[in-house]
Design an enzyme around this catalytic site. Structure first.
Site, short mmCIF file in Angstrom:
data_model
loop_
_atom_site.label_atom_id
_atom_site.label_comp_id
_atom_site.label_asym_id
_atom_site.label_seq_id
_atom_site.Cartn_x
_atom_site.Cartn_y
_atom_site.Cartn_z
N ASP A 145 -27.64 -14.98 21.44
CA ASP A 145 -27.77 -13.52 21.41
C ASP A 145 -26.72 -12.93 22.35
OD1 ASP A 145 -29.91 -13.54 19.64
OD2 ASP A 145 -31.41 -13.55 21.23
N ASP A 184 -30.04 -10.99 13.65
CA ASP A 184 -31.20 -10.16 13.98
C ASP A 184 -31.06 -8.76 13.38
OD1 ASP A 184 -32.17 -12.29 15.50
OD2 ASP A 184 -31.40 -11.47 17.38
#
Length: 167
Positions: free
Chosen positions: A123, A139
């Site tokens: 991330d 995401d």
């Protein structure tokens, strides 16, 4: 003609999923090379930055270190998406649903690749202004497509439009 149209839709969907997953994976490679073990890069001071994070959990860091559970869930989700896509009528009315299915599949596959390859998901997008959890391109695919699906169900599709899901 109907089968040819369905086959064309499946081929286009497969190519789209591949390209979207490729985009997700390339951004994660860039994040690893540019951000890992380095300070965050502020793009908009106090609002948005790029910050490397190895997420071993699910959304918002929940269910830490449940790698096999996530892989099983992704397999179930992908099976449901593919099944729905194949059963869906090949009409223009269902084009928005087909697009949502493509993005959900791409997001699920993108993060699944990370879990299989690394044991975690990379991330790197962080909205520091609201202290939102750090996230990635896959995401975004899943979150935005779920929001769009919700809006489509509220505005465009009625119960009868989902007849193809019934046995």
């Amino acid at each position: 003609m109907k089968n040819k149209k369905k086959a064309t839709q499946c081929i286009l969907a497969s190519i789209s999923v591949f390209l979207l997953v490729l985009c997700d994976q390339l951004t994660k490679i860039a994040a690893i090379e540019s951000l890992k073990n380095k300070p965050a890069i502020e793009l908009i001071p106090g609002v948005f930055q790029l910050q490397y994070l190895e997420n071993r959990g699910a959304a918002f860091g929940t269910l830490q270190n449940q790698r096999w559970l996530f892989l099983m869930i992704v397999c179930i989700v992908l099976a449901a998406v593919v099944w729905s896509f194949v059963k869906m009528p090949a009409t223009k009315h269902y084009t928005p649903l087909r697009i949502v299915a493509v993005f959900v599949a791409a997001g699920a596959i993108g993060n699944m690749i990370d879990r299989l390859k690394n044991g975690f998901v990379v991330d790197f997008f962080y909205f520091s202004l609201i202290d939102f959890p750090i996230f990635n391109v896959a995401d975004i695919y899943v979150t935005v497509s779920m929001a769009v699906l919700f809006l489509l169900i509220l505005t465009l599709y009625k119960d009868d439009d989902f007849h193809f899901l019934k046995p």
